[in-house]
Design an enzyme around this catalytic site. Sequence first.
Site, PDB file in Angstrom:
ATOM      1  N   GLY A  20      24.783 -11.670  24.662  1.00  0.00           N
ATOM      2  CA  GLY A  20      25.075 -12.028  25.742  1.00  0.00           C
ATOM      3  C   GLY A  20      24.892 -13.335  26.079  1.00  0.00           C
ATOM      4  O   GLY A  20      23.861 -14.041  25.123  1.00  0.00           O
ATOM      5  N   ALA A  46      21.586  -6.740  21.187  1.00  0.00           N
ATOM      6  CA  ALA A  46      20.455  -7.241  20.505  1.00  0.00           C
ATOM      7  C   ALA A  46      19.781  -8.209  20.893  1.00  0.00           C
ATOM      8  O   ALA A  46      18.426  -8.323  21.322  1.00  0.00           O
ATOM      9  CB  ALA A  46      21.017  -7.514  19.095  1.00  0.00           C
ATOM     10  N   GLU A  47      20.446  -9.354  21.729  1.00  0.00           N
ATOM     11  CA  GLU A  47      19.954 -10.325  22.342  1.00  0.00           C
ATOM     12  C   GLU A  47      20.792 -11.109  23.238  1.00  0.00           C
ATOM     13  O   GLU A  47      22.125 -11.045  23.182  1.00  0.00           O
ATOM     14  CB  GLU A  47      19.481 -11.504  21.313  1.00  0.00           C
ATOM     15  CG  GLU A  47      18.313 -11.535  20.633  1.00  0.00           C
ATOM     16  CD  GLU A  47      18.126 -10.858  19.474  1.00  0.00           C
ATOM     17  OE1 GLU A  47      17.169 -10.732  18.741  1.00  0.00           O
ATOM     18  OE2 GLU A  47      19.315 -10.569  18.979  1.00  0.00           O
ATOM     19  N   THR A  48      20.222 -11.459  24.475  1.00  0.00           N
ATOM     20  CA  THR A  48      20.924 -12.227  25.425  1.00  0.00           C
ATOM     21  C   THR A  48      20.278 -13.446  25.527  1.00  0.00           C
ATOM     22  O   THR A  48      19.061 -13.749  25.586  1.00  0.00           O
ATOM     23  CB  THR A  48      20.904 -11.619  26.917  1.00  0.00           C
ATOM     24  OG1 THR A  48      21.654 -10.352  26.517  1.00  0.00           O
ATOM     25  CG2 THR A  48      21.761 -12.389  27.769  1.00  0.00           C
ATOM     26  N   HIS A  81      22.591 -15.332  15.977  1.00  0.00           N
ATOM     27  CA  HIS A  81      23.716 -15.077  16.635  1.00  0.00           C
ATOM     28  C   HIS A  81      23.954 -15.287  18.153  1.00  0.00           C
ATOM     29  O   HIS A  81      25.118 -15.975  18.417  1.00  0.00           O
ATOM     30  CB  HIS A  81      23.989 -13.648  16.188  1.00  0.00           C
ATOM     31  CG  HIS A  81      23.472 -12.539  17.291  1.00  0.00           C
ATOM     32  ND1 HIS A  81      22.077 -12.406  17.062  1.00  0.00           N
ATOM     33  CD2 HIS A  81      24.137 -11.922  18.064  1.00  0.00           C
ATOM     34  CE1 HIS A  81      22.102 -11.576  18.200  1.00  0.00           C
ATOM     35  NE2 HIS A  81      23.272 -11.309  18.954  1.00  0.00           N
TER      36      HIS A  81
END
Length: 304
Positions: A20, A46-48, A81
């Site tokens: 995100g 997984a991550e924003t 990422h």
Amino acid sequence: MRIYQVDAFTSRLFGGNPAGVVILSADAPPPSDAWMQSVAMEMNLAETAFLCPLPSSSTLGPAEYSIVWFTPCAEVDLCGHATLGSCHVLWETGAVPTGVPISAHTRRRGVLGATRVQMPDGSNWIEMDFPQEPPDTVVPIESDLGVKIRQALGLKTPPIYIGKSRTDFFVHVQTEEEVNGLKPNMGAIRDLPESHRGIIVTSQATSSSGPQQPRDFVCRFFAPAVGIDEDPVTGSAHSTLTPYWARLLGAAIPPGEQRGRAMVSRQASRRGGDLRVCLAEGGRVKILGQAVTALVAEMNTTPY
């Protein structure tokens, strides 16, 4: 509030690792960590990443942004990422002109750099500049901790090496087949006695070929302690993998040069992803990948 979902470390939709991305306004008060954590929980990726433009000291220099990352349950110090995805969005939307590099200012890991690179085949990649995080703390294979790590991963044969970087356990197993076949116990990984983000598992590549050249090593990353059972592709783990494999594969920085030989990594999750990496001077690593925008949405929330 506009939010982007980007598939990072891939050239195709539904590959790589989805992240995100939220670009905040420089003209408004900064959002609270609680709001950013709620958005990351809603995205359930997984991550924003959350970015905000900073005043640049020079119109000729890089575009300056602050950046923070949240998993669905915690803030993390470093994420590859979602940084790749963020830079992709800034260039793709025109927020940053194509030829202008980006400097991302983190809370705890200094400044990360990103530039666009065109490969000999004409493909466009993003090259990120990250700190090295070598796995130099040795965990003896037959120690209590070493045995618990092996049991948590379900390893049938002793690994070649177990170590720990600043944040992650690191396990070098004997074959690519072992990496591909892992079925770890996530509860056991979460309950390992030392503080950690996750476990990197790796081996030398033996059977697969990567983009433009054979792959050098393969890896997987498990991080249930921060709400990610298996991360599809983990750029920050390559801050640890790169110095380790550069030493084993003879890819150190030659005298008088600024970087070592490029290596190709395959992260062997179900979605999978390809990265090009090398050592760089000053205790840095270069991590290269591609990205694709999967969706753009309007979120019915505001931090202001």
